[in-house]
Design an enzyme around this catalytic site. Structure first.
Site: not given
Length: 270
Positions: A9, A11, A20, A95, A178
């Site tokens: 992942d 972030d 973001d 994402d 996470d």
């Protein structure tokens, strides 16, 4: 270690915050973001925020400078480079969006270490405005997963990666994440794989509710230093296991001293 695929992942895993939120906060648009948050999906909201940021005179260069300041634990970059040097294939499933991720990786000198980045597409339009689009176009059809946000099911991506690499020979996976969105791909891992949830984060909480549904071995981590230690320990462990069949019984090599440093699997909570 050509047989290992490490899937990160981004972030709060590679970097130590949400990219973001970081951009929105650093450019001074937190209040507007919070005002609009209840009205639209997150992915659509970020596209809207980029329009608002551009309309207020902020440039792509301003966004890039903010991204270059993003917090990251000092041990994460060396860990990624070490895993790559050991022959692991590294991929990202995130994402966030492609512009944010590639800008940060380029700044850190890490872009070429990753063979693939799966994330929400983005590009700078003719007006110099960053546009962000959903990985899965949920306005046309649903990806069908109730566990994941409408714009991205990481489990579907994980299944595609598994199908692709297994054609090249048997592979073991290590998945690090996470967030709640990292739970679905964790369910896709098989016996012999490893999942590394960040302790006391949403994916950790979800796994702890019913760890028996996870087929992979579970190894927690809490910060960048521990991420590196656990990840490289697991790569070492896989290497020893894969080479064991080729080692004669009277040739122990250094397996005893190495074994003492291997991470322990998370105990199953009853």
């Amino acid at each position: 270690m050509a047989g290992i695929v490490v899937v990160f992942d981004f972030d709060k895993t590679i970097i130590d915050c949400d990219s973001d939120n970081w951009v929105v906060d650093e450019l001074g648009f937190t209040d507007l973001f919070n005002q609009l948050l209840p009205t639209m999906p997150w992915n659509s909201l970020m596209d809207r925020m980029m329009k608002e940021i551009h309309s207020e005179g902020k440039t792509i260069e301003d966004i890039v400078e903010v991204l270059k300041r993003i917090p990251i634990h000092p041990q994460v970059v060396p860990a990624i480079k070490a895993a790559h040097a050991l022959g692991c294939e590294l991929r990202i499933v995130s994402d966030a969006n492609l512009f944010f991720i590639e800008t940060i990786l380029n700044h850190l000198g890490l872009r070429d270490y990753f063979s693939e980045i799966n994330t929400n597409p983005s590009y700078v339009d003719e007006e110099g405005k960053l546009r962000i689009f959903p990985f899965h176009d949920f306005t046309k059809s649903s990806h069908g997963c109730s566990l994941c946000p409408p714009n991205m099911c990481k489990g579907v991506i994980m299944e595609r990666i598994q199908a692709t690499v297994t054609e090249e020979g048997k592979k073991k996976f290590i998945y690090l994440g996470d967030g709640a969105g990292d739970y679905c791909p964790s369910l896709k891992l098989k016996e012999g794989d490893f999942v590394m949830p960040r302790k006391n984060f949403p994916v950790w909480d979800l796994i702890c509710k019913n760890p028996l549904v996870i087929k992979a071995e579970i190894h927690e981590w809490s910060d960048g230093e521990e991420l590196g230690q656990v990840l490289l320990g697991l790569i070492n462990k896989i290497s020893i296991e894969e080479n064991a069949t080729f080692i004669s019984t009277d040739c122990k090599l250094q397996t005893i001293s190495v074994h003492e440093t291997l991470p322990q699997a998370l105990p199953v909570q009853q």
